[in-house]
Design a protein around this motif. Structure first.
Motif, PDB file in Angstrom:
ATOM      1  N   LYS A  33       1.051  -1.278  -0.002  1.00 52.76           N
ATOM      2  CA  LYS A  33      -0.064   0.131  -0.014  1.00 52.76           C
ATOM      3  C   LYS A  33       1.224   1.313  -0.019  1.00 52.76           C
ATOM      4  O   LYS A  33       1.943   0.815   0.538  1.00 52.76           O
ATOM      5  N   PHE A  34       0.318   1.900  -0.638  1.00 56.84           N
ATOM      6  CA  PHE A  34       0.873   3.444  -0.261  1.00 56.84           C
ATOM      7  C   PHE A  34       0.540   4.708   0.665  1.00 56.84           C
ATOM      8  O   PHE A  34      -0.349   4.608   0.706  1.00 56.84           O
ATOM      9  N   TYR A  35       1.243   5.140   1.399  1.00 52.85           N
ATOM     10  CA  TYR A  35       0.769   5.990   2.050  1.00 52.85           C
ATOM     11  C   TYR A  35       1.303   7.463   2.226  1.00 52.85           C
ATOM     12  O   TYR A  35       2.562   7.960   2.278  1.00 52.85           O
ATOM     13  N   ASN A  36       0.683   8.605   2.307  1.00 51.99           N
ATOM     14  CA  ASN A  36       1.299   9.804   3.061  1.00 51.99           C
ATOM     15  C   ASN A  36       2.246   9.838   4.206  1.00 51.99           C
ATOM     16  O   ASN A  36       0.369  10.529   4.644  1.00 51.99           O
ATOM     17  N   ARG A  37       2.975   9.734   4.298  1.00 50.76           N
ATOM     18  CA  ARG A  37       3.708   9.610   5.273  1.00 50.76           C
ATOM     19  C   ARG A  37       4.097  10.925   6.413  1.00 50.76           C
ATOM     20  O   ARG A  37       5.280  11.170   5.862  1.00 50.76           O
ATOM     21  N   MET A  38       3.633  10.862   7.273  1.00 50.81           N
ATOM     22  CA  MET A  38       4.717  12.019   7.656  1.00 50.81           C
ATOM     23  C   MET A  38       5.517  10.979   8.917  1.00 50.81           C
ATOM     24  O   MET A  38       4.783  10.364   9.867  1.00 50.81           O
ATOM     25  N   LEU A  39       6.703  12.193   9.359  1.00 53.75           N
ATOM     26  CA  LEU A  39       7.737  11.249   9.564  1.00 53.75           C
ATOM     27  C   LEU A  39       8.410  12.410  10.921  1.00 53.75           C
ATOM     28  O   LEU A  39       8.307  13.691  10.135  1.00 53.75           O
ATOM     29  N   PHE A  40       8.178  12.476  12.125  1.00 45.41           N
ATOM     30  CA  PHE A  40       8.698  13.341  13.030  1.00 45.41           C
ATOM     31  C   PHE A  40      10.659  12.177  13.779  1.00 45.41           C
ATOM     32  O   PHE A  40       9.991  11.438  14.039  1.00 45.41           O
ATOM     33  N   VAL A  41      11.463  12.684  13.268  1.00 43.29           N
ATOM     34  CA  VAL A  41      12.993  11.837  12.938  1.00 43.29           C
ATOM     35  C   VAL A  41      13.273  12.728  14.479  1.00 43.29           C
ATOM     36  O   VAL A  41      13.972  14.356  14.367  1.00 43.29           O
ATOM     37  N   HIS A  42      13.628  12.070  15.692  1.00 40.36           N
ATOM     38  CA  HIS A  42      14.526  12.834  16.309  1.00 40.36           C
ATOM     39  C   HIS A  42      15.863  13.313  16.112  1.00 40.36           C
ATOM     40  O   HIS A  42      16.450  12.412  15.149  1.00 40.36           O
ATOM     41  N   PRO A  43      16.446  13.795  17.380  1.00 39.29           N
ATOM     42  CA  PRO A  43      18.233  13.937  16.959  1.00 39.29           C
ATOM     43  C   PRO A  43      18.711  12.952  16.988  1.00 39.29           C
ATOM     44  O   PRO A  43      19.838  12.449  16.434  1.00 39.29           O
ATOM     45  N   ASN A  44      18.276  11.662  17.493  1.00 42.02           N
ATOM     46  CA  ASN A  44      18.466  10.631  17.948  1.00 42.02           C
ATOM     47  C   ASN A  44      18.786   9.320  16.608  1.00 42.02           C
ATOM     48  O   ASN A  44      19.243   7.961  16.992  1.00 42.02           O
ATOM     49  N   GLY A  45      17.569   9.694  15.635  1.00 47.54           N
ATOM     50  CA  GLY A  45      16.933   8.753  14.886  1.00 47.54           C
ATOM     51  C   GLY A  45      16.017   8.199  14.859  1.00 47.54           C
ATOM     52  O   GLY A  45      15.693   7.507  13.935  1.00 47.54           O
ATOM     53  N   ILE A  46      15.566   8.013  16.342  1.00 51.52           N
ATOM     54  CA  ILE A  46      14.520   7.720  16.329  1.00 51.52           C
ATOM     55  C   ILE A  46      13.216   8.279  15.406  1.00 51.52           C
ATOM     56  O   ILE A  46      12.757   9.233  15.741  1.00 51.52           O
ATOM     57  N   ILE A  47      12.163   7.203  15.005  1.00 50.36           N
ATOM     58  CA  ILE A  47      11.230   7.811  14.056  1.00 50.36           C
ATOM     59  C   ILE A  47       9.903   7.138  14.718  1.00 50.36           C
ATOM     60  O   ILE A  47       9.411   6.487  15.242  1.00 50.36           O
ATOM     61  N   GLU A  48       8.589   9.160  14.544  1.00 54.84           N
ATOM     62  CA  GLU A  48       7.657   8.423  14.547  1.00 54.84           C
ATOM     63  C   GLU A  48       6.854   8.692  13.650  1.00 54.84           C
ATOM     64  O   GLU A  48       6.997   9.628  12.672  1.00 54.84           O
ATOM     65  N   THR A  49       6.025   8.196  13.689  1.00 49.45           N
ATOM     66  CA  THR A  49       4.732   8.593  12.047  1.00 49.45           C
ATOM     67  C   THR A  49       3.488   8.399  12.312  1.00 49.45           C
ATOM     68  O   THR A  49       3.250   7.756  12.928  1.00 49.45           O
ATOM     69  N   TYR A  50       3.175   9.170  11.462  1.00 49.04           N
ATOM     70  CA  TYR A  50       1.379   9.600  11.482  1.00 49.04           C
ATOM     71  C   TYR A  50       0.805   9.477   9.491  1.00 49.04           C
ATOM     72  O   TYR A  50       1.726   9.785   8.961  1.00 49.04           O
ATOM     73  N   ASP A  51       0.324   8.544   9.361  1.00 51.39           N
ATOM     74  CA  ASP A  51      -0.619   8.418   8.051  1.00 51.39           C
ATOM     75  C   ASP A  51      -1.833   9.522   7.638  1.00 51.39           C
ATOM     76  O   ASP A  51      -2.637   9.356   8.712  1.00 51.39           O
ATOM     77  N   LYS A  52      -1.528   9.846   6.903  1.00 55.62           N
ATOM     78  CA  LYS A  52      -2.839  11.226   6.684  1.00 55.62           C
ATOM     79  C   LYS A  52      -4.683  10.751   6.807  1.00 55.62           C
ATOM     80  O   LYS A  52      -4.366   9.457   5.917  1.00 55.62           O
ATOM     81  N   LYS A  53      -5.101  10.855   7.957  1.00 54.34           N
ATOM     82  CA  LYS A  53      -6.290  10.614   7.844  1.00 54.34           C
ATOM     83  C   LYS A  53      -6.993  11.181   6.694  1.00 54.34           C
ATOM     84  O   LYS A  53      -7.754   9.681   6.073  1.00 54.34           O
TER      85      LYS A  53
END
Length: 259
Positions: free
Chosen positions: A91-111
């Motif tokens: 599947k394809f997603y319009n995905r927000m990536l929040f990348v922390h300074p230590n490289g950890i990533i949190e994501t949000y897919d456009k609702k």
């Protein structure tokens, strides 16, 4: 926890369906930020523009752009966020990536996928909000068309900052201006919007209007219309605390839950 959060908003043109060129472009923009910042915000689909051709440009969560974001975050010791086209499980997603300074990533897919452009036909909609905790701040990241749906942004998590990234066209920019301000006021939070400028290959024109509003709806930035610009805005936790305690409007919100 820190009282101030310095956010850099990058309002710029995008190279159509060209992730490599956009990475080069944003690397230069980020290197030109003269102040030390806590967070850098890039527009929606910052690697491609608002394309409905995901098969041509999609990357994985292990692809070049994700690694690029992680490397830059580590190098600059700042968080970086923006949305891009991600392929995952067929599947394809319009995905927000929040990348922390230590490289950890949190994501949000456009609702709320943008039906007017057929985004719902090619991208899978997300189902969950994301609340990022960063340096003692609670940040709620959303994407473009989500701005039109206040229930989805409703501040039941006691967040401090609501951030929208967008490819919002000039023809409807009055709505963008009004809704960003409204989201700040009704949620008693800072509301940040980062939009692009220029023309895309579909002939859509973008005028920017990236902005930052405080909890009372006052505009804090001086970002020019129609032009590429990077501006650093300092947000204050004391400002939020003062007016939430003084006015206490959030305590009177309607009691209901999204199903």
């Amino acid at each position: 926890m820190q009282n101030e959060l310095k956010i850099a908003l990058i309002q710029t043109e995008l190279f159509w369906e060209n992730p490599e060129q956009n990475r080069i472009h944003f690397t230069k923009k980020i290197e030109e930020i003269s102040k030390s910042v806590d967070l850098i915000v890039l527009p929606e689909m910052f690697t491609t523009g608002f394309t409905m051709n995901p098969k041509k440009v999609a990357e994985t969560m292990f692809g070049e752009t994700v690694v690029w974001m992680q490397n830059l975050a580590l190098l600059e010791q700042t968080a970086i966020m923006g949305s891009m086209v991600i392929s995952e499980d067929g599947k394809f997603y319009n995905r927000m990536l929040f990348v922390h300074p230590n490289g950890i990533i949190e994501t949000y897919d456009k609702k709320h996928t943008f039906t007017l452009a057929g985004e719902d036909k090619v991208y899978t909609a997300g189902q969950s909000k994301l609340l990022v905790t960063y340096k003692g701040w609670k940040i709620c990241p959303l994407i473009c068309y989500d701005l039109r749906f206040p229930v989805w942004a409703r501040n039941v998590e006691d967040y401090d900052v609501l951030i929208y990234v967008a490819n919002w066209p000039k023809v409807r920019i009055t709505a963008w201006d009004a809704l960003l301000k409204a989201r700040a006021i009704e949620n008693m939070s800072y509301c940040v919007g980062v939009n692009r400028v220029g023309l895309d290959d579909n002939g859509h024109e973008y005028s920017g209007h990236s902005a930052v509003y405080d909890v009372l709806g006052h505009k804090l930035d001086n970002i020019p219309e129609n032009l590429e610009a990077t501006e650093v805005i300092t947000l204050s936790k004391s400002h939020i605390k003062t007016y939430r305690e003084k006015l206490n409007f959030l305590s009177d919100k309607d009691a209901f839950k999204l199903e």
